[in-house]
Design a protein around this motif. Structure first.
Motif, PDB file in Angstrom:
ATOM      1  N   MET A   1       0.817  -1.186   0.000  1.00  0.00           N
ATOM      2  CA  MET A   1       0.000   0.000   0.000  1.00  0.00           C
ATOM      3  C   MET A   1       0.861   1.250   0.000  1.00  0.00           C
ATOM      4  O   MET A   1       0.578   2.188  -0.728  1.00  0.00           O
ATOM      5  N   ILE A   2       1.899   1.263   0.814  1.00  0.00           N
ATOM      6  CA  ILE A   2       2.761   2.432   0.891  1.00  0.00           C
ATOM      7  C   ILE A   2       3.464   2.668  -0.442  1.00  0.00           C
ATOM      8  O   ILE A   2       3.551   3.804  -0.916  1.00  0.00           O
ATOM      9  N   ILE A   3       3.928   1.605  -1.047  1.00  0.00           N
ATOM     10  CA  ILE A   3       4.611   1.739  -2.333  1.00  0.00           C
ATOM     11  C   ILE A   3       3.646   2.292  -3.378  1.00  0.00           C
ATOM     12  O   ILE A   3       4.006   3.165  -4.173  1.00  0.00           O
ATOM     13  N   THR A   4       2.418   1.826  -3.363  1.00  0.00           N
ATOM     14  CA  THR A   4       1.415   2.295  -4.315  1.00  0.00           C
ATOM     15  C   THR A   4       1.151   3.789  -4.137  1.00  0.00           C
ATOM     16  O   THR A   4       1.080   4.534  -5.120  1.00  0.00           O
ATOM     17  N   LEU A   5       1.021   4.237  -2.897  1.00  0.00           N
ATOM     18  CA  LEU A   5       0.793   5.663  -2.650  1.00  0.00           C
ATOM     19  C   LEU A   5       1.974   6.501  -3.120  1.00  0.00           C
ATOM     20  O   LEU A   5       1.790   7.583  -3.674  1.00  0.00           O
ATOM     21  N   ARG A   6       3.188   5.997  -2.898  1.00  0.00           N
ATOM     22  CA  ARG A   6       4.368   6.722  -3.374  1.00  0.00           C
ATOM     23  C   ARG A   6       4.378   6.820  -4.893  1.00  0.00           C
ATOM     24  O   ARG A   6       4.675   7.877  -5.453  1.00  0.00           O
ATOM     25  N   ILE A   7       4.065   5.737  -5.550  1.00  0.00           N
ATOM     26  CA  ILE A   7       4.042   5.724  -7.019  1.00  0.00           C
ATOM     27  C   ILE A   7       2.981   6.708  -7.531  1.00  0.00           C
ATOM     28  O   ILE A   7       3.246   7.501  -8.440  1.00  0.00           O
ATOM     29  N   TYR A   8       1.800   6.678  -6.957  1.00  0.00           N
ATOM     30  CA  TYR A   8       0.736   7.584  -7.392  1.00  0.00           C
ATOM     31  C   TYR A   8       1.129   9.045  -7.178  1.00  0.00           C
ATOM     32  O   TYR A   8       0.851   9.898  -8.012  1.00  0.00           O
ATOM     33  N   SER A   9       1.765   9.334  -6.047  1.00  0.00           N
ATOM     34  CA  SER A   9       2.145  10.726  -5.773  1.00  0.00           C
ATOM     35  C   SER A   9       3.209  11.215  -6.746  1.00  0.00           C
ATOM     36  O   SER A   9       3.244  12.391  -7.090  1.00  0.00           O
ATOM     37  N   VAL A  10       4.065  10.336  -7.214  1.00  0.00           N
ATOM     38  CA  VAL A  10       5.107  10.718  -8.167  1.00  0.00           C
ATOM     39  C   VAL A  10       4.534  10.839  -9.577  1.00  0.00           C
ATOM     40  O   VAL A  10       4.912  11.735 -10.340  1.00  0.00           O
ATOM     41  N   GLN A  11       3.621   9.964  -9.936  1.00  0.00           N
ATOM     42  CA  GLN A  11       3.091   9.937 -11.291  1.00  0.00           C
ATOM     43  C   GLN A  11       2.011  10.984 -11.552  1.00  0.00           C
ATOM     44  O   GLN A  11       1.764  11.346 -12.695  1.00  0.00           O
ATOM     45  N   SER A  12       1.379  11.460 -10.510  1.00  0.00           N
ATOM     46  CA  SER A  12       0.285  12.403 -10.696  1.00  0.00           C
ATOM     47  C   SER A  12       0.807  13.772 -11.141  1.00  0.00           C
ATOM     48  O   SER A  12       1.866  14.220 -10.715  1.00  0.00           O
ATOM     49  N   SER A  13       0.039  14.430 -11.987  1.00  0.00           N
ATOM     50  CA  SER A  13       0.410  15.772 -12.425  1.00  0.00           C
ATOM     51  C   SER A  13      -0.445  16.837 -11.735  1.00  0.00           C
ATOM     52  O   SER A  13      -0.129  18.014 -11.784  1.00  0.00           O
ATOM     53  N   ASN A  14      -1.497  16.409 -11.078  1.00  0.00           N
ATOM     54  CA  ASN A  14      -2.379  17.318 -10.363  1.00  0.00           C
ATOM     55  C   ASN A  14      -1.825  17.564  -8.964  1.00  0.00           C
ATOM     56  O   ASN A  14      -1.648  16.636  -8.178  1.00  0.00           O
TER      57      ASN A  14
END
Length: 52
Positions: free
Chosen positions: A1-14
């Motif tokens: 879960m933590i890894i997923t949140l990190r990935i989403y925060s890096v990939q998001s442009s918003n």
């Protein structure tokens, strides 16, 4: 879960999404640390549960 949140925060442009992911990540990390500390206390008070 933590890894997923990190990935989403890096990939998001918003920027708003990034902030939300980072806050969720911080909350998840705090919960994990709290659980780890509680397990240490349990293992100290109840040695039969050590390592479970």
């Amino acid at each position: 879960m933590i890894i997923t949140l990190r990935i989403y925060s890096v990939q998001s442009s918003n920027k708003e999404d990034i902030l939300i992911y980072k806050q969720a990540l911080q909350t998840a990390e705090e919960v994990i640390l709290d659980i780890e500390n509680r397990v240490k206390i349990l293992e100290f008070e109840e040695p039969q549960y050590k390592g479970i």
